[in-house]
Design an enzyme around this catalytic site. Sequence first.
Site, PDB file in Angstrom:
ATOM      1  N   CYS A   1      69.732 -81.381 -18.765  1.00 49.11           N
ATOM      2  CA  CYS A   1      69.310 -81.963 -19.888  1.00 49.11           C
ATOM      3  C   CYS A   1      68.207 -81.095 -20.432  1.00 49.11           C
ATOM      4  O   CYS A   1      67.168 -81.349 -19.655  1.00 49.11           O
ATOM      5  CB  CYS A   1      69.318 -83.521 -19.950  1.00 49.11           C
ATOM      6  SG  CYS A   1      68.466 -84.272 -21.196  1.00 49.11           S
TER       7      CYS A   1
ATOM      8  N   CYS B   1      70.735 -77.802 -26.565  1.00 45.01           N
ATOM      9  CA  CYS B   1      71.067 -79.366 -26.081  1.00 45.01           C
ATOM     10  C   CYS B   1      72.312 -79.216 -25.344  1.00 45.01           C
ATOM     11  O   CYS B   1      73.123 -78.551 -25.875  1.00 45.01           O
ATOM     12  CB  CYS B   1      70.912 -80.222 -27.025  1.00 45.01           C
ATOM     13  SG  CYS B   1      71.611 -81.778 -26.758  1.00 45.01           S
TER      14      CYS B   1
END
Length: 270
Positions: free
Chosen positions: A86, A197
């Site tokens: 992440c 992302c």
Amino acid sequence: MCVMENTDQLTERKARQPVGVFDSGVGGISVLRELIKVMPNEDYIYLGDSKNAPYGTKSLEQVRELSFHNAQVLLEQGAKGLVVACNTATSAAVRLMRGMYPGLPIVGIEPALKPAALQKEHPHVLVMATPMTVQQEKFRQLMARYEDRAQIYPLPCPGLMEFVEAGDLESERLYDFLRELLTPYLTKPLDSVVLGCTHYPFARKVIQQIVGENVTIFDGGAGTAREMRRRLAAAGLLSPSETAGTVTFENSLATEEELELCQRLLHMDI
Ligand code: DGL
């Protein structure tokens, strides 16, 4: 009787333990796929915190706490190393996590700006990421490193990861959302888009459709997976197993649908 293990035996036993991977939700599965490609014999535990997603619009403190909690959950299950799959959690917490667990292989992910910026002479690069990633010092420093060599446009994309969390990867609604987000950049001579992302690679087809086939799309999943392999190898912790490893999905939502979505994202063509 207590049998003492020597250091080699300890390392050998540890090498058989799983690799822990976490993300705010299902996005990190795009990194897990790359990990499996470069280390197919490892066992993986993938922890998605979909109950608390999105992270990208939370406060720094909240993301740190959630990240520390995810790390702890994985370490309690015997993870021999951690992949922070992440970008948001990496920018907020990875440095602190390394301080908390010295010696543990911990690899994070950051937007793949380097290959995009070096792709050609002064390219125009759009970086799509969460609002938090774009605001963080870590990203500012990364941008500063390549500012002379590329025209960089950082684009926070609040709302985009929610489509992937809902399993919506190519609906008209997603197309319209992305079209609106990307329209201001379609008049620029874009050379590449960086998916900063880990959820966004699952929307890659629609993004490519909007920006056009001549724009190269980069994401950091493969580089992160290679880095984890290097780190495990350096620590003597690569699995000695010669057969394919296993993947265990855990999710803070723990619903049947969520776990089905994880399987779908792991195996689909992207
Ligand atoms: N997948 C995450 C990332 O790579 C963030 C999505 C979110 O929780 O906002 O940044």
